[in-house]
Design a protein around this motif. Structure first.
Motif, PDB file in Angstrom:
ATOM      1  N   SER A  73       8.169  33.276 -44.500  1.00 59.61           N
ATOM      2  CA  SER A  73       6.951  32.963 -45.256  1.00 59.61           C
ATOM      3  C   SER A  73       7.210  32.683 -46.730  1.00 59.61           C
ATOM      4  N   LEU A  84       0.217  38.090 -45.569  1.00 62.78           N
ATOM      5  CA  LEU A  84       0.286  37.599 -44.189  1.00 62.78           C
ATOM      6  C   LEU A  84       1.089  38.552 -43.308  1.00 62.78           C
ATOM      7  N   VAL A  87      -0.877  41.775 -42.619  1.00 59.80           N
ATOM      8  CA  VAL A  87      -1.951  41.545 -41.647  1.00 59.80           C
ATOM      9  C   VAL A  87      -1.400  41.454 -40.231  1.00 59.80           C
ATOM     10  N   CYS A  88      -0.294  40.710 -40.075  1.00 60.75           N
ATOM     11  CA  CYS A  88       0.296  40.566 -38.743  1.00 60.75           C
ATOM     12  C   CYS A  88       0.819  41.897 -38.216  1.00 60.75           C
ATOM     13  N   LEU A 199       2.268  36.667 -32.571  1.00 63.43           N
ATOM     14  CA  LEU A 199       2.256  37.662 -33.643  1.00 63.43           C
ATOM     15  C   LEU A 199       3.303  38.736 -33.361  1.00 63.43           C
ATOM     16  N   VAL A 342     -10.408  38.533 -34.984  1.00 61.86           N
ATOM     17  CA  VAL A 342      -9.274  38.636 -35.909  1.00 61.86           C
ATOM     18  C   VAL A 342      -8.124  37.760 -35.447  1.00 61.86           C
ATOM     19  N   ALA A 345      -8.717  34.067 -35.919  1.00 64.52           N
ATOM     20  CA  ALA A 345      -8.603  33.639 -37.316  1.00 64.52           C
ATOM     21  C   ALA A 345      -7.157  33.546 -37.783  1.00 64.52           C
ATOM     22  N   ILE A 346      -6.312  34.518 -37.397  1.00 61.24           N
ATOM     23  CA  ILE A 346      -4.968  34.556 -37.978  1.00 61.24           C
ATOM     24  C   ILE A 346      -3.914  33.807 -37.164  1.00 61.24           C
ATOM     25  N   TYR A 347      -4.215  33.478 -35.912  1.00 61.23           N
ATOM     26  CA  TYR A 347      -3.244  32.726 -35.118  1.00 61.23           C
ATOM     27  C   TYR A 347      -2.961  31.335 -35.690  1.00 61.23           C
ATOM     28  N   CYS A 350      -0.452  31.210 -38.554  1.00 62.46           N
ATOM     29  CA  CYS A 350       0.863  31.646 -38.071  1.00 62.46           C
ATOM     30  C   CYS A 350       1.537  30.541 -37.258  1.00 62.46           C
ATOM     31  N   LEU A 378      -6.189  28.588 -41.761  1.00 60.06           N
ATOM     32  CA  LEU A 378      -6.853  29.888 -41.848  1.00 60.06           C
ATOM     33  C   LEU A 378      -8.363  29.721 -41.987  1.00 60.06           C
ATOM     34  N   MET A 382     -11.027  30.809 -39.179  1.00 58.80           N
ATOM     35  CA  MET A 382     -12.125  31.741 -39.416  1.00 58.80           C
ATOM     36  C   MET A 382     -13.444  31.171 -38.896  1.00 58.80           C
TER      37      MET A 382
END
Length: 437
Positions: A73, A84, A87-88, A199, A342, A345-347, A350, A378, A382
């Motif tokens: 990252s 990030l 969160v993961c 993830l 969640v 949103a985060i996939y 990533c 992102l 969302m």
């Protein structure tokens, strides 16, 4: 120069496979098979992309940068990369995935034997996380405890279930539900998110690399090679498990029609095929699968936060095990309910990060490309997440009807457009040392 023996490489592959195969990997494919009906293999294709392809590619991407998510990252900056990563790690660790391994293994494997209720769940999860705690205290021995002992047991149990699904089908394939009849591929693609494997791969990368180093291998080239081999072994194993579970679900229409989740499908099939002994078999299978994954997640989270926060590893193992124990007692339904938005949103960011890491030679500056594309992914991820909640009515009409929105892929087209715009800007600005201020 220290190298791994063939049996160590195989054990590493088994360990990687075992780390990935948790509760979600076992309960979601049967439900996809049941609901997709005659479209099961098109749905399976979409599912395999997000539940096998992306995790293997992520392991490869992490191996190339040394296993750490911070290196992967780096193009988005230290602060954004740290957020990030946190969160993961929290999502696949103590907030969702680790507690889910306990609740799923209890509800699928143990509740039919012990009865459902708060007290049996608490007693089961207490013993469960005590085991997780003790095994996680020694991450350097994962290749021995998981790769050589727990993983082979898990593989034998899964192989028995997989062979039975093809040799002893419960019945003919039933009709598809409307969602799968209309768009089986995209439905399978989205359901692959729920396994959390991509993830998980971001989290497990450092665990795999450290397991290789624990055998004295220090060469970056060899570490990368062994990690890629391990990822490929795990990918093949995952695909075989999923194919058998898709077939199991597709042929269970006559015994599990109207089932609310994959756990119910599995239980109905095992009870139908193996009788009362099947419940014991399923309990052992699910508990073993979940325990191995929980150990891997706890080790990975403790190692990450130990380095990031400068806290003792063993103290973090205690804290993570205790927190996961508390969250697991909220129940499976609540955990899944909170985790879906969640993950939705985060996939996307990533996925963008992993995909773009293989293309860094095509542009002058990674930061100019990766950061804006991930931000757009992102934001629109969302939007997809909000659409699945009670707040969907507050979305503007234009956001509710984006291209591919009905398939849960509203982030894809805006991300591609952002990539094209970022590439054009990168070409105009030239290399960073010659860029116009």
């Amino acid at each position: 120069m220290k190298v791994l023996k063939g049996q160590d490489i195989l054990a590493l592959g088994f360990m990687t496979f075992a780390l990935f195969v948790g509760a979600g990997n076992i309960i979601f494919p049967p439900m996809v098979g049941l609901q997709a009906g005659p479209h099961v293999w098109m749905a399976a294709l979409g599912f395999l992309i997000t539940a096998v392809g992306l995790p293997v590619v992520t392991v490869v991407a992490l191996a190339k940068v040394g296993g750490g998510m911070d290196a992967l990252s780096s193009p988005i900056g230290k602060v954004a990369g740290g957020i990030l990563a946190a969160v993961c790690y929290l999502a696949v660790g103590p907030l969702f995935a680790t507690p889910r391994t306990a609740t799923v293994s209890f509800e699928v494997g143990m509740a039919p034997l012990t009865g459902d209720g708060p007290l049996p769940l608490f007693l089961y999860s207490l013993v469960y996380f005590i085991l997780v705690f003790f095994i996680s205290l020694y991450p350097g021995k994962l290749l021995d405890t998981v790769g050589r002992f727990l993983a082979p047991l898990k593989i034998v149990a899964l192989a028995a279930l997989g062979i039975a699904a093809f040799v002893l089908p419960a019945g003919p394939i039933g009709d598809a539900v409307p969602e799968y009849a209309a768009s089986p591929f995209s439905q399978g693609f989205i359901n692959g998110y729920l396994t959390m494997d991509t993830l998980g791969a971001l989290v497990f990368g450092i665990v795999i690399v450290n397991a290789i180093r624990s055998r004295g291998v220090e060469s970056p080239q060899l570490i990368t090679r062994y990690a890629i081999i391990a990822g490929l072994i795990a990918g093949v194993g995952l695909a075989l498990v999923y194919f058998s579970l898709f077939r199991l679900g597709a042929g269970s229409h006559s015994i599990a029609a109207g089932a609310g989740n994959g756990a119910a499908v599995l239980h109905a099939y095992v009870q139908h095929t193996f009788g009362s002994i099947g419940s014991v078999f399923l309990a052992v299978l699910i508990s073993l699968a979940c325990l191995v994954t929980a150990v891997g997640l706890t080790c990975a989270c403790a190692e990450y936060f130990s380095e990031a926060l400068r806290l003792p590893y063993k103290a973090l193992v205690v804290a993570l095990a205790l927190f996961s124990l508390l969250v697991s007692n909220l129940g499976l339904t609540n955990l899944i309910h909170f985790s879906i938005p969640v993950l939705t949103a985060i996939y996307p960011p990533c996925i963008a990060l992993v995909a773009l890491s293989f293309c860094k030679g095509f542009w002058h500056s990674q930061g100019r490309i990766v950061a804006p594309v991930m931000l757009v992914a992102l934001v629109f991820g969302m939007v997809d997440a909000i659409k699945g909640t009670s707040y969907a009515s507050y979305l503007p009409d234009v956001l509710a009807h984006l291209p591919l929105s009905d398939q849960g892929l509203a982030w894809l087209v805006p991300s591609v457009l952002a990539l094209l715009a970022a590439v054009i800007c990168d070409r105009l600005l030239g290399r960073p040392e010659h860029a116009v201020a």
